[in-house]
Motif scaffolding. Structure first.
Motif, short mmCIF file in Angstrom:
data_model
loop_
_atom_site.label_atom_id
_atom_site.label_comp_id
_atom_site.label_asym_id
_atom_site.label_seq_id
_atom_site.Cartn_x
_atom_site.Cartn_y
_atom_site.Cartn_z
N TYR A 84 0.83 -1.20 0.00
CA TYR A 84 0.00 0.00 0.00
C TYR A 84 0.87 1.26 0.00
O TYR A 84 0.53 2.27 -0.63
CB TYR A 84 -0.95 -0.01 1.20
CG TYR A 84 -2.24 -0.76 0.92
CD1 TYR A 84 -3.28 -0.15 0.22
CD2 TYR A 84 -2.40 -2.07 1.32
CE1 TYR A 84 -4.45 -0.83 -0.06
CE2 TYR A 84 -3.56 -2.77 1.06
CZ TYR A 84 -4.58 -2.15 0.36
OH TYR A 84 -5.74 -2.84 0.07
N SER A 117 -2.36 11.52 -8.83
CA SER A 117 -3.68 10.91 -8.69
C SER A 117 -4.06 10.90 -7.21
O SER A 117 -4.13 9.84 -6.56
CB SER A 117 -3.66 9.49 -9.26
OG SER A 117 -3.33 9.49 -10.63
N ASP A 136 -6.86 11.66 -5.54
CA ASP A 136 -8.12 11.03 -5.13
C ASP A 136 -7.94 9.51 -5.02
O ASP A 136 -8.49 8.88 -4.11
CB ASP A 136 -9.23 11.35 -6.13
CG ASP A 136 -9.68 12.79 -6.05
OD1 ASP A 136 -9.38 13.44 -5.03
OD2 ASP A 136 -10.33 13.27 -7.01
N LYS A 137 -7.17 8.92 -5.94
CA LYS A 137 -6.91 7.48 -5.88
C LYS A 137 -6.03 7.13 -4.68
O LYS A 137 -6.21 6.08 -4.07
CB LYS A 137 -6.27 7.00 -7.18
CG LYS A 137 -7.21 7.06 -8.39
CD LYS A 137 -6.53 6.53 -9.64
CE LYS A 137 -7.49 6.56 -10.83
NZ LYS A 137 -6.83 6.06 -12.07
N ALA A 144 -6.11 8.70 -1.88
CA ALA A 144 -7.03 8.75 -0.74
C ALA A 144 -7.85 7.47 -0.66
O ALA A 144 -8.12 6.95 0.43
CB ALA A 144 -7.96 9.96 -0.86
N ALA A 145 -8.24 6.94 -1.82
CA ALA A 145 -9.00 5.69 -1.85
C ALA A 145 -8.16 4.51 -1.34
O ALA A 145 -8.67 3.63 -0.64
CB ALA A 145 -9.49 5.41 -3.27
N ILE A 146 -6.88 4.53 -1.68
CA ILE A 146 -5.96 3.49 -1.20
C ILE A 146 -5.85 3.56 0.32
O ILE A 146 -5.79 2.53 1.01
CB ILE A 146 -4.57 3.67 -1.86
CG1 ILE A 146 -4.61 3.22 -3.31
CG2 ILE A 146 -3.49 2.90 -1.10
CD1 ILE A 146 -4.90 1.75 -3.51
N ASN A 147 -5.85 4.76 0.85
CA ASN A 147 -5.81 4.92 2.31
C ASN A 147 -7.03 4.28 2.95
O ASN A 147 -6.92 3.60 3.98
CB ASN A 147 -5.76 6.41 2.65
CG ASN A 147 -5.79 6.67 4.14
OD1 ASN A 147 -4.85 6.39 4.87
ND2 ASN A 147 -6.90 7.22 4.61
N ARG A 148 -8.20 4.45 2.34
CA ARG A 148 -9.42 3.86 2.88
C ARG A 148 -9.38 2.34 2.80
O ARG A 148 -9.86 1.64 3.71
CB ARG A 148 -10.64 4.40 2.14
CG ARG A 148 -10.83 5.91 2.32
CD ARG A 148 -12.09 6.42 1.65
NE ARG A 148 -12.15 7.87 1.77
CZ ARG A 148 -11.84 8.73 0.78
NH1 ARG A 148 -11.46 8.25 -0.40
NH2 ARG A 148 -11.91 10.02 0.97
N GLU A 149 -8.82 1.81 1.71
CA GLU A 149 -8.68 0.36 1.58
C GLU A 149 -7.81 -0.22 2.69
O GLU A 149 -8.14 -1.26 3.28
CB GLU A 149 -8.07 0.01 0.22
CG GLU A 149 -9.04 0.04 -0.94
CD GLU A 149 -8.41 -0.52 -2.20
OE1 GLU A 149 -7.45 -1.32 -2.09
OE2 GLU A 149 -8.86 -0.15 -3.30
N LEU A 166 -8.63 14.20 4.76
CA LEU A 166 -8.75 12.86 5.34
C LEU A 166 -8.69 12.81 6.86
O LEU A 166 -8.93 11.75 7.45
CB LEU A 166 -7.66 11.95 4.78
CG LEU A 166 -7.74 11.60 3.29
CD1 LEU A 166 -6.53 10.76 2.88
CD2 LEU A 166 -9.02 10.84 2.99
N GLU A 205 -11.56 11.16 8.86
CA GLU A 205 -11.82 9.72 8.71
C GLU A 205 -10.62 8.86 9.06
O GLU A 205 -10.75 7.66 9.29
CB GLU A 205 -12.26 9.41 7.28
CG GLU A 205 -11.22 9.72 6.22
CD GLU A 205 -11.74 9.45 4.81
OE1 GLU A 205 -11.47 8.34 4.29
OE2 GLU A 205 -12.42 10.33 4.26
#
Length: 225
Positions: A60, A72, A74-75, A77-82, A123, A126
């Motif tokens: 990650y 990228s 936004d992506k 940030a999505a990786i952080n959520r994953e 972020l 969250e």
């Protein structure tokens, strides 16, 4: 700015992340009498490094670094959520978010980088994982991926060694010997992380997860996780 010096700064013990207050399940193992000496601690450390760091946090880290380098955000940030969703216990999530938020808050301030500021403020409510915070910051500062990974892994391991000094306890010579032996294997851990695709992440570490779950019910605690 010298990227090597910046990397050392991010990994330095004076960078205020609060990592020294986390044991990632180690305190449970010591309290239950499972880890009582240097050899047993080193087995725990190697398991933590070869599973959680090399096959979960590391991939990650690499993906967030790549996405940040490609702008990228936004992506990333999505990786952080994953990664947050991959953490099965509350204490593990809280520890990662606590250190990550602290790291990102300081980094976004002292480096005066608008991207880091946006990432932090976008972020922080969250949760920001420590590995993602370190990765995104390293990419923005043009620190090489391998160097950044080495410093991140060393910081994580060094924090556990510092915890072992108090909990087991280890002697100072024993602690430094453990670090020396880990340095000899860190390249393997780094290369495993780099070579592991994000789709192949392995978060299977039941012993450490169970120790994390049991930690909050210990009679006395020195550490937050």
């Amino acid at each position: 700015m010298n990227s090597h010096i910046l990397s050392l700064m991010l990994a330095g013990g004076t960078f205020p992340t609060g990592g020294f207050s986390q044991s990632y399940g180690l305190e449970t193992y010591v309290e239950k009498g499972i880890i009582t000496n240097c050899i047993e601690f080193e087995e725990f450390l190697n398991s933590y490094a070869l599973s959680i760091l090399a096959k979960s946090e590391g991939p990650y880290f690499c993906e967030a670094y790549r996405l940040t380098s490609e702008c990228s955000f936004d992506k990333a940030a999505a990786i952080n959520r994953e990664l947050t969703a991959m953490k099965l216990t509350r204490e593990m999530r809280d520890a990662s978010h606590r250190t990550g938020k602290s790291f990102m808050r300081i980094a976004s301030t002292i480096f005066d980088d608008s991207v880091l500021k946006d990432f932090y403020y976008g972020l922080k409510s969250e949760g920001i994982n420590y590995s993602i915070a370190f990765s995104v910051t390293a990419a923005r500062l043009n620190i090489g991926l391998q160097e950044a990974l080495e410093d991140f892994f060393y910081t994580e391991v060094n924090n556990l060694v510092q915890a072992a000094l108090k909990l087991i306890p280890l002697g100072n010579v024993e602690a430094q010997s453990v670090l020396m032996r880990f340095i000899e294997t860190i390249d393997n851990v780094v290369q495993t992380a780099i070579a592991t695709d994000i789709e192949d992440v392995d978060n299977f570490s039941p012993g450490i997860e169970i120790a994390s779950i049991k930690h909050e019910t210990l009679r006395t605690r020195l550490y937050m996780s």
